[in-house]
Write a protein that holds these residues in place. Structure first.
Motif, PDB file in Angstrom:
ATOM      1  N   UNK A   1       0.809  -1.230   0.000  1.00 35.16           N
ATOM      2  CA  UNK A   1       0.000   0.000   0.000  1.00 35.16           C
ATOM      3  C   UNK A   1       0.841   1.280   0.000  1.00 35.16           C
ATOM      4  N   UNK A   2       2.141   1.145   0.237  1.00 33.40           N
ATOM      5  CA  UNK A   2       2.987   2.332   0.327  1.00 33.40           C
ATOM      6  C   UNK A   2       3.642   2.654  -1.014  1.00 33.40           C
ATOM      7  N   UNK A   3       4.013   3.914  -1.149  1.00 31.82           N
ATOM      8  CA  UNK A   3       4.721   4.359  -2.336  1.00 31.82           C
ATOM      9  C   UNK A   3       6.189   4.584  -1.997  1.00 31.82           C
ATOM     10  N   UNK A   4       7.060   4.286  -2.933  1.00 26.56           N
ATOM     11  CA  UNK A   4       8.491   4.569  -2.823  1.00 26.56           C
ATOM     12  C   UNK A   4       9.133   3.884  -1.611  1.00 26.56           C
ATOM     13  N   UNK A   5       8.953   2.593  -1.494  1.00 30.00           N
ATOM     14  CA  UNK A   5       9.601   1.799  -0.447  1.00 30.00           C
ATOM     15  C   UNK A   5      11.035   1.511  -0.874  1.00 30.00           C
ATOM     16  N   UNK A   6      12.036   1.876  -0.067  1.00 28.76           N
ATOM     17  CA  UNK A   6      13.425   1.607  -0.447  1.00 28.76           C
ATOM     18  C   UNK A   6      13.687   0.109  -0.593  1.00 28.76           C
ATOM     19  N   UNK A   7      14.540  -0.240  -1.557  1.00 28.04           N
ATOM     20  CA  UNK A   7      14.858  -1.642  -1.843  1.00 28.04           C
ATOM     21  C   UNK A   7      16.362  -1.785  -2.038  1.00 28.04           C
ATOM     22  N   UNK A   8      16.927  -2.811  -1.399  1.00 30.10           N
ATOM     23  CA  UNK A   8      18.286  -3.260  -1.691  1.00 30.10           C
ATOM     24  C   UNK A   8      18.168  -4.649  -2.285  1.00 30.10           C
ATOM     25  N   UNK A   9      18.894  -4.924  -3.358  1.00 31.35           N
ATOM     26  CA  UNK A   9      18.751  -6.219  -4.003  1.00 31.35           C
ATOM     27  C   UNK A   9      20.064  -6.794  -4.495  1.00 31.35           C
ATOM     28  N   UNK A  10      19.943  -7.945  -5.135  1.00 32.29           N
ATOM     29  CA  UNK A  10      21.133  -8.642  -5.636  1.00 32.29           C
ATOM     30  C   UNK A  10      20.739  -9.491  -6.839  1.00 32.29           C
ATOM     31  N   UNK A  11      21.491  -9.382  -7.927  1.00 34.64           N
ATOM     32  CA  UNK A  11      21.382 -10.309  -9.041  1.00 34.64           C
ATOM     33  C   UNK A  11      22.531 -11.305  -8.933  1.00 34.64           C
ATOM     34  N   UNK A  12      22.269 -12.555  -9.279  1.00 33.58           N
ATOM     35  CA  UNK A  12      23.311 -13.569  -9.152  1.00 33.58           C
ATOM     36  C   UNK A  12      23.072 -14.705 -10.127  1.00 33.58           C
ATOM     37  N   UNK A  13      24.110 -15.516 -10.295  1.00 37.63           N
ATOM     38  CA  UNK A  13      24.007 -16.782 -11.008  1.00 37.63           C
ATOM     39  C   UNK A  13      23.963 -17.906  -9.978  1.00 37.63           C
ATOM     40  N   UNK A  14      23.150 -18.916 -10.238  1.00 35.89           N
ATOM     41  CA  UNK A  14      22.974 -20.029  -9.293  1.00 35.89           C
ATOM     42  C   UNK A  14      24.129 -21.015  -9.436  1.00 35.89           C
ATOM     43  N   UNK A  15      25.288 -20.568  -8.981  1.00 34.61           N
ATOM     44  CA  UNK A  15      26.501 -21.374  -9.047  1.00 34.61           C
ATOM     45  C   UNK A  15      27.203 -21.326  -7.694  1.00 34.61           C
ATOM     46  N   UNK A  16      28.050 -22.306  -7.438  1.00 34.45           N
ATOM     47  CA  UNK A  16      28.773 -22.343  -6.177  1.00 34.45           C
ATOM     48  C   UNK A  16      30.130 -21.674  -6.231  1.00 34.45           C
ATOM     49  N   UNK A  17      30.562 -21.253  -7.431  1.00 34.07           N
ATOM     50  CA  UNK A  17      31.875 -20.648  -7.597  1.00 34.07           C
ATOM     51  C   UNK A  17      31.723 -19.164  -7.945  1.00 34.07           C
ATOM     52  N   UNK A  18      32.419 -18.280  -7.225  1.00 30.36           N
ATOM     53  CA  UNK A  18      32.233 -16.836  -7.447  1.00 30.36           C
ATOM     54  C   UNK A  18      32.896 -16.292  -8.695  1.00 30.36           C
ATOM     55  N   UNK A  19      33.765 -17.082  -9.348  1.00 28.28           N
ATOM     56  CA  UNK A  19      34.455 -16.568 -10.533  1.00 28.28           C
ATOM     57  C   UNK A  19      34.145 -17.368 -11.790  1.00 28.28           C
ATOM     58  N   UNK A  20      33.051 -18.122 -11.791  1.00 26.90           N
ATOM     59  CA  UNK A  20      32.680 -18.914 -12.963  1.00 26.90           C
ATOM     60  C   UNK A  20      32.311 -17.984 -14.124  1.00 26.90           C
ATOM     61  N   UNK A  21      32.593 -18.418 -15.334  1.00 27.02           N
ATOM     62  CA  UNK A  21      32.255 -17.605 -16.510  1.00 27.02           C
ATOM     63  C   UNK A  21      30.742 -17.564 -16.710  1.00 27.02           C
TER      64      UNK A  21
END
Length: 364
Positions: free
Chosen positions: A90-110
Motif C-alpha cells: 500500500x505504500x509508495x516509494x519503499x526503499x529496496x536493496x537487491x542482488x542479481x546472481x548466477x545459481x553457481x557455487x563458484x564466485x568466478x565462474x564464466x
C-alpha cells in the motif's frame, strides 16, 4: 498512502512483525538441524553436500556465489492491499536493496546464458517490518523436499579424478525421482532471455497473503520486466558479460519490473514447488520495482544480507511447502559460515560497476 496507527495496536503489530520473522527462522533452523526428528536432513549435512558438489565457500555464498548489488525502490499499485496487510502493498516509494546472481557455487565462474539467474530483494518500509524474497528465473523448482535436495547434491559430487560430477550419477537422479521429471523438463526448456534486465524471476515457493479480516490467499509471485525482452545472445569472450551488460543498462537508465501475484486456482498444488500452476490463474499487478543503482559486492549494500524467504512481514505467511524451511535453514547456515571467513575479491569488481565518470576520477 494509508494512515498508520500510532497507538498501542500499531506498536504491537510492528513488534509482532519484528518477532515473527526470527521465530520463523528459528523454527527453520530447528527443523533442518534435526530438532524435530533425528532422521531429518540437517544444515551441516546440506552444507557438506554443497561443498562436495563444488561450492567454493571462503566468505562467499554457498550457492548463487557470483553476484552484484543493486538498489532502488518499489511503488505499490494498491491492487493487492485488500489481500494482505503488508505495508509494501500500500505504500509508495519503499526503499529496496537487491542482488542479481548466477545459481553457481563458484564466485568466478564464466557467465553462461543457460545458468539459472536470480533476483533477491529486501523491501524496507520506513515504519513497518521489512520483507525479503529470493527469486529464480525458472518458474518451478525440481525439488519437493529436503530429501530431494540432499539426493540432488549427492549426484553432483565432484569426482577428484576428473574435477567434474559423474554424468551417470546426475542422469540417475531423475530416474530415481520420477516425480520431478516434469519440473526438470520445464526448467530445461524454459525461454532464456538476453540477460538479467529482461528476465522474469519467480518466487518458486507458495505463500499466503493475509488480509485484515484474517482471510488467507495462496499465491506465487514473479517480477516481470517492463523492458523489452529478447532471446539470449551468443556468448562473448568476456567471462562477465551478463553482469557487464546489466551494469551498463542501469547506468544508462533505471530498470523496472512489475510484481505479479498469481492467485492459486482450485487445482493448483500450493505446497509443492515442483508443480506448475494453471495458465489461466488470476493475476494481480501489485506494483513496480525500479532499480537505479549498481555496486560490486566488495563493500556493496547487499553483501551482509541473507535473503531468507521466511523473513516475512505481517500480512504474508509461509505455506506448508517444506522447501521453504530447507531454503531458510540453508541460508542461515551459509550466512553464519561466510560471516566468519576471509573473503576474496568479487569477479564483478568495483571498477566494473563504477560509472565512466567515477573511473576517470580515480585515474586523474
Amino acid at each position: 498512502m494509508a494512515t498508520k496507527s500510532s497507538g498501542p495496536p500499531g506498536v504491537a503489530l510492528r513488534w509482532a512483525g519484528v518477532v515473527a520473522a526470527p521465530a520463523a527462522l528459528a523454527l527453520g533452523f530447528l527443523w533442518a538441524g534435526g530438532g524435530f526428528s533425528p532422521h531429518r536432513v540437517t544444515q551441516d549435512r546440506l552444507m557438506s553436500e554443497m561443498h562436495a558438489s563444488g561450492s567454493y565457500g571462503h566468505g562467499f555464498r554457498r550457492r548463487h556465489a557470483k553476484g552484484v548489488c543493486v538498489g532502488g525502490w518499489f511503488d505499490a499499485s494498491g491492487t493487492a492491499a485488500h489481500l494482505s496487510d503488508a505495508a509494501v502493498f500500500r505504500e509508495r516509494h519503499v526503499p529496496v536493496v537487491g542482488r542479481f546472481a548466477l545459481a553457481v557455487g563458484q564466485p568466478d565462474v564464466a557467465d553462461n546464458p543457460a545458468t539459472v539467474r536470480s533476483m533477491a530483494l529486501r523491501f524496507m518500509p520506513p515504519d513497518a517490518p521489512e520483507w525479503r524474497t529470493g527469486m529464480n528465473d525458472p518458474p518451478v523448482l525440481a525439488l519437493r523436499d529436503a530429501r530431494d535436495a540432499s539426493d540432488q547434491f549427492l549426484t553432483q559430487r565432484i569426482d577428484p579424478s576428473t574435477g567434474k560430477p559423474d554424468p551417470a550419477s546426475m542422469n540417475g537422479f531423475l530416474t530415481n525421482h520420477p516425480w520431478l521429471q516434469k519440473a526438470a523438463d520445464e526448467i530445461a526448456h524454459r525461454f532464456v532471455s538476453s540477460g538479467f534486465a529482461d528476465d522474469t524471476y519467480h518466487s518458486l515457493d507458495s505463500f499466503l497473503l493475509v488480509a485484515s479480516d484474517g482471510a488467507k490467499t495462496p499465491v506465487r509471485w514473479a517480477m516481470v520486466p517492463a523492458q523489452s525482452v529478447a532471446p539470449a545472445d551468443e556468448r562473448t569472450g568476456d567471462p562477465n558479460y551478463l553482469f557487464r551488460n546489466l551494469v551498463a543498462e542501469i547506468h544508462e537508465h533505471p530498470l523496472q519490473w512489475h510484481l505479479m501475484m498469481t492467485l492459486a486456482g482450485a487445482h493448483d498444488a500450493v505446497d509443492d514447488p515442483s508443480q506448475i500452476w494453471a495458465d489461466d490463474d488470476r493475476q494481480i499487478d501489485a506494483g513496480t520495482l525500479t532499480l537505479a543503482t549498481v555496486e560490486s559486492e566488495d563493500g556493496g549494500p547487499c553483501t551482509g544480507i541473507s535473503f531468507d524467504p521466511l523473513a516475512l512481514p505481517p500480512g504474508i505467511v509461509p505455506s506448508a511447502d517444506p522447501i521453504l524451511q530447507v531454503r531458510s535453514a540453508a541460508y542461515m547456515r551459509s550466512f553464519f559460515l561466510r560471516s566468519g571467513e576471509t573473503r576474496g575479491p568479487s569477479a564483478v569488481s568495483p571498477v566494473m560497476t563504477a560509472t565512466p565518470g567515477q573511473v576517470e576520477g580515480k585515474r586523474s
